[in-house]
Design a protein around this motif. Structure first.
Motif, PDB file in Angstrom:
ATOM      1  N   LEU A  45       0.822  -1.212   0.000  1.00 30.33           N
ATOM      2  CA  LEU A  45       0.000   0.000   0.000  1.00 30.33           C
ATOM      3  C   LEU A  45       0.854   1.260   0.000  1.00 30.33           C
ATOM      4  N   THR A  46       2.036   1.191   0.598  1.00 26.95           N
ATOM      5  CA  THR A  46       2.914   2.360   0.645  1.00 26.95           C
ATOM      6  C   THR A  46       3.244   2.868  -0.754  1.00 26.95           C
ATOM      7  N   GLU A  47       3.336   1.948  -1.710  1.00 28.97           N
ATOM      8  CA  GLU A  47       3.684   2.345  -3.072  1.00 28.97           C
ATOM      9  C   GLU A  47       2.484   2.876  -3.853  1.00 28.97           C
ATOM     10  N   LEU A  48       1.274   2.569  -3.403  1.00 29.43           N
ATOM     11  CA  LEU A  48       0.086   3.096  -4.075  1.00 29.43           C
ATOM     12  C   LEU A  48      -0.032   4.591  -3.841  1.00 29.43           C
ATOM     13  N   ASP A  49      -0.648   5.273  -4.785  1.00 32.70           N
ATOM     14  CA  ASP A  49      -0.883   6.700  -4.613  1.00 32.70           C
ATOM     15  C   ASP A  49      -1.685   6.928  -3.331  1.00 32.70           C
ATOM     16  N   ASP A  50      -1.419   8.030  -2.650  1.00 35.58           N
ATOM     17  CA  ASP A  50      -2.106   8.297  -1.381  1.00 35.58           C
ATOM     18  C   ASP A  50      -3.586   8.603  -1.575  1.00 35.58           C
ATOM     19  N   ASP A  51      -3.947   9.156  -2.721  1.00 32.31           N
ATOM     20  CA  ASP A  51      -5.333   9.550  -2.966  1.00 32.31           C
ATOM     21  C   ASP A  51      -6.071   8.478  -3.752  1.00 32.31           C
ATOM     22  N   VAL A  52      -6.186   7.296  -3.172  1.00 26.87           N
ATOM     23  CA  VAL A  52      -6.971   6.225  -3.791  1.00 26.87           C
ATOM     24  C   VAL A  52      -7.987   5.702  -2.788  1.00 26.87           C
ATOM     25  N   LYS A  53      -9.024   5.060  -3.342  1.00 24.21           N
ATOM     26  CA  LYS A  53     -10.053   4.444  -2.514  1.00 24.21           C
ATOM     27  C   LYS A  53     -10.183   2.978  -2.899  1.00 24.21           C
ATOM     28  N   PHE A  54     -10.815   2.205  -2.015  1.00 22.51           N
ATOM     29  CA  PHE A  54     -10.845   0.755  -2.176  1.00 22.51           C
ATOM     30  C   PHE A  54     -12.275   0.225  -2.092  1.00 22.51           C
ATOM     31  N   HIS A  55     -12.490  -0.878  -2.806  1.00 20.28           N
ATOM     32  CA  HIS A  55     -13.748  -1.612  -2.711  1.00 20.28           C
ATOM     33  C   HIS A  55     -13.423  -3.060  -2.385  1.00 20.28           C
ATOM     34  N   ARG A  82     -10.491 -21.681  -0.005  1.00 20.60           N
ATOM     35  CA  ARG A  82     -10.269 -21.717  -1.459  1.00 20.60           C
ATOM     36  C   ARG A  82     -10.586 -20.385  -2.123  1.00 20.60           C
ATOM     37  N   ASN A  83     -11.203 -19.476  -1.388  1.00 14.16           N
ATOM     38  CA  ASN A  83     -11.595 -18.187  -1.952  1.00 14.16           C
ATOM     39  C   ASN A  83     -10.581 -17.098  -1.636  1.00 14.16           C
ATOM     40  N   SER A  84     -10.534 -16.106  -2.516  1.00  9.83           N
ATOM     41  CA  SER A  84      -9.682 -14.940  -2.327  1.00  9.83           C
ATOM     42  C   SER A  84     -10.545 -13.715  -2.056  1.00  9.83           C
ATOM     43  N   ILE A  85      -9.896 -12.623  -1.768  1.00  7.94           N
ATOM     44  CA  ILE A  85     -10.545 -11.324  -1.635  1.00  7.94           C
ATOM     45  C   ILE A  85     -10.086 -10.476  -2.817  1.00  7.94           C
ATOM     46  N   ARG A  86     -11.010  -9.781  -3.458  1.00 10.41           N
ATOM     47  CA  ARG A  86     -10.608  -8.857  -4.520  1.00 10.41           C
ATOM     48  C   ARG A  86     -10.820  -7.425  -4.048  1.00 10.41           C
ATOM     49  N   ILE A  87      -9.767  -6.632  -4.202  1.00  9.92           N
ATOM     50  CA  ILE A  87      -9.804  -5.222  -3.819  1.00  9.92           C
ATOM     51  C   ILE A  87      -9.717  -4.374  -5.079  1.00  9.92           C
ATOM     52  N   SER A  88     -10.802  -3.705  -5.427  1.00 16.11           N
ATOM     53  CA  SER A  88     -10.789  -2.784  -6.558  1.00 16.11           C
ATOM     54  C   SER A  88     -10.294  -1.423  -6.082  1.00 16.11           C
ATOM     55  N   VAL A  89      -9.516  -0.775  -6.918  1.00  7.11           N
ATOM     56  CA  VAL A  89      -8.892   0.495  -6.553  1.00  7.11           C
ATOM     57  C   VAL A  89      -9.453   1.603  -7.458  1.00  7.11           C
ATOM     58  N   PHE A  90      -9.777   2.745  -6.823  1.00  8.97           N
ATOM     59  CA  PHE A  90     -10.366   3.871  -7.553  1.00  8.97           C
ATOM     60  C   PHE A  90      -9.637   5.168  -7.216  1.00  8.97           C
ATOM     61  N   LYS A  91      -9.795   6.129  -8.100  1.00 10.91           N
ATOM     62  CA  LYS A  91      -9.284   7.469  -7.826  1.00 10.91           C
ATOM     63  C   LYS A  91     -10.060   8.089  -6.662  1.00 10.91           C
ATOM     64  N   ASN A 145      -4.290  -5.057 -23.071  1.00 13.89           N
ATOM     65  CA  ASN A 145      -5.644  -4.651 -22.716  1.00 13.89           C
ATOM     66  C   ASN A 145      -6.389  -5.825 -22.100  1.00 13.89           C
ATOM     67  N   TYR A 146      -6.753  -5.678 -20.835  1.00 15.13           N
ATOM     68  CA  TYR A 146      -7.472  -6.729 -20.111  1.00 15.13           C
ATOM     69  C   TYR A 146      -8.930  -6.338 -19.917  1.00 15.13           C
ATOM     70  N   SER A 147      -9.798  -7.310 -20.099  1.00 13.00           N
ATOM     71  CA  SER A 147     -11.215  -7.117 -19.814  1.00 13.00           C
ATOM     72  C   SER A 147     -11.492  -7.601 -18.392  1.00 13.00           C
ATOM     73  N   VAL A 148     -11.972  -6.711 -17.552  1.00 13.03           N
ATOM     74  CA  VAL A 148     -12.270  -7.034 -16.150  1.00 13.03           C
ATOM     75  C   VAL A 148     -13.689  -6.561 -15.835  1.00 13.03           C
ATOM     76  N   THR A 149     -14.178  -6.922 -14.678  1.00 13.63           N
ATOM     77  CA  THR A 149     -15.508  -6.480 -14.266  1.00 13.63           C
ATOM     78  C   THR A 149     -15.448  -5.845 -12.884  1.00 13.63           C
ATOM     79  N   PHE A 150     -16.337  -4.888 -12.686  1.00 13.61           N
ATOM     80  CA  PHE A 150     -16.594  -4.342 -11.364  1.00 13.61           C
ATOM     81  C   PHE A 150     -18.094  -4.160 -11.231  1.00 13.61           C
ATOM     82  N   ASN A 151     -18.671  -4.787 -10.192  1.00 13.63           N
ATOM     83  CA  ASN A 151     -20.112  -4.679  -9.968  1.00 13.63           C
ATOM     84  C   ASN A 151     -20.889  -5.057 -11.227  1.00 13.63           C
ATOM     85  N   SER A 152     -20.381  -6.091 -11.928  1.00 15.87           N
ATOM     86  CA  SER A 152     -20.973  -6.643 -13.155  1.00 15.87           C
ATOM     87  C   SER A 152     -20.760  -5.773 -14.390  1.00 15.87           C
ATOM     88  N   LEU A 153     -20.113  -4.636 -14.260  1.00 13.23           N
ATOM     89  CA  LEU A 153     -19.829  -3.775 -15.402  1.00 13.23           C
ATOM     90  C   LEU A 153     -18.504  -4.193 -16.038  1.00 13.23           C
TER      91      LEU A 153
END
Length: 448
Positions: A45-55, A82-91, A145-153
């Protein structure tokens, strides 16, 4: 199941608090392992920009961790989820009320990282944009270019894949192979993605010991795995190539080819990571390039633009993605004395199987032709840049040049070219900073 799909976490501190609570409530592990895991994530997290938010999203099925779970972790005495946690990162401008607003999500989405229950090395697969991190600007990198989803989008992001090692089923060598093939398979239809267990299956032919728990791989094993997946691999050893080693490395970087780098120090460190790009040289860097007396009589002074490259961009499973290093000090991003003593000793370049001419041969040929070209290059200072590309990409680039003479453009576009070519661009010393090419040398890369 944790239902916090509408929660946007506003800071790194809040994210660590929520993650700590989750790990304590859902996993039957000791506080020491949880603390070690949080320290591991905090460094990331230290390397991530300070002004980010998480889901926060759980449960999440991560294909890479599931593969190692079913082939290794599920057979152990300790109980692994067997499950992981996914953390989406936003501005920073993204709010909880925006998760159903398509334009807001698209504009603010920076990618995701996963957390797997392999304590304490819990950082898993991640696809994050370079601008999600601090100080990652002014860089030229390989991305897909990767195709990913967030909240089904459905969303599309240009990134280079990264994962940390778990220290048991995957070490630095396996993650390096995985991320490299993941990049190529997503970008080009000729290649197929490999999960960790498939990598181990390929390497069975070359090992006489058990493969899991992994103790790492040699450069020979890494090269063998890439060769078995369809690449025409070239291995360069610094001891064998001497002063040409750095020039060859820079040529492949400028060709946009990600590669495996092997670093060692005089003690016990031996590590592998991917080199995926470089920082953009400044005008000062370009003008400061020293010249080579190509003919030996002072009549042709050649400056190699590849020599302007000072920093490389690295995908290292011990660190956050897109770290910067120097060719002479590739591990300075660690900030640790013994790592600063590491030197690049080998590079493993995954070339397309039908590319038969390597960077060293291409540079020798281009220098020979330029040296013999007395009528155009006599008593002059010129700059050159040599790189590899497909003829299809090169013609597309030529077609899109707005200020090229139309008749010259027609000639170049009408040429029958092999699938891959080595291009040497020649610049007059007074026009190089304006990126105005004076001459071209095109060499068949399928001819050895």
């Amino acid at each position: 199941m944790v239902n916090i799909s509408s929660l946007i976490i506003d800071s790194k501190a809040d994210f660590l608090t929520i993650l700590n609570a989750f790990l304590n409530n859902f996993y039957n592990i000791t506080p020491i392992k949880i603390n070690g895991s949080l320290q591991y994530i905090t460094r990331f997290l230290t390397e991530l920009d300070d002004d980010v938010k998480f889901h926060f999203e759980y449960p999440y099925v991560d294909k890479v961790y599931r593969d190692t779970f079913y082939n290794y972790y599920s057979s152990k005495n300790n109980d692994y989820d067997r499950n992981s946690i996914r953390i989406s990162v936003f501005k920073n401008s993204f709010e909880s009320t925006d998760i159903f607003a398509k334009e807001k999500v698209t504009d603010n989405y920076l990618g995701f990282f996963t957390i797997r229950p392999t304590f304490p090395n819990i950082l898993g697969r991640n696809l994050l944009k370079p601008n999600a991190f601090k100080n990652i600007t002014n860089v030229l990198i390989c991305n897909s270019n990767y195709s990913v989803t967030f909240n089904s989008l459905k969303l599309n992001i240009n990134v280079f894949p990264h994962s940390a090692q778990d220290g048991e089923a995957m070490t630095c060598a396996e993650t390096t192979i995985w991320s490299l093939i993941e990049y190529f398979s997503n970008k080009y239809s000729e290649y197929r993605p490999l999960l960790p267990n498939k990598i181990h299956e390929i390497l069975k032919e070359l090992t006489v010991e058990r493969q899991i728990p992994s103790k790492g791989l040699s450069a020979q094993q890494i090269s063998f795995a890439l060769k078995k997946t369809g690449f025409g691999v070239k291995v360069y050893n610094k001891a064998a190539y001497g002063i040409e080693f750095d020039k060859i490395l820079k040529t492949y970087i400028n060709s946009g080819i990600p590669m495996v780098a092997i670093v060692n120090n005089s003690a016990d460190i031996c590590h592998a990571f991917n080199i995926i790009g470089k920082t953009k040289p400044s005008e000062t860097d370009i003008l400061a390039i020293s010249s080579t007396d190509l003919r030996g009589d002072g009549t042709l002074r050649v400056h190699d633009l590849n020599d302007a490259d000072k920093e490389i961009v690295i995908i290292d499973d011990n660190c956050a993605p897109y770290r910067k290093g120097q060719i002479s000090n590739p591990c300075n991003h660690y900030g640790i004395a013994e790592w600063n003593a590491c030197q690049l000793t080998e590079i493993i370049v995954p070339l397309y199987s039908k590319i038969y001419m390597d960077a060293g041969q291409a540079k020798k040929i281009s220098n020979t032709y330029i040296r013999l070209c007395n009528f155009a290059y006599n008593n002059r200072d010129i700059y050159i840049k040599t790189f590899l590309c497909s003829s299809r990409s090169y013609k597309d680039y030529i077609f899109d040049l707005p200020d090229m003479d139309i008749e010259l453009k027609k000639i170049l576009l009408s040429f029958s070219m092999p699938k891959f070519i080595w291009v040497t661009e020649i610049y007059d010393s007074t026009k190089v900073v304006d990126n105005r090419v004076e001459g071209l040398l095109l060499v068949d890369a399928t001819e050895p």
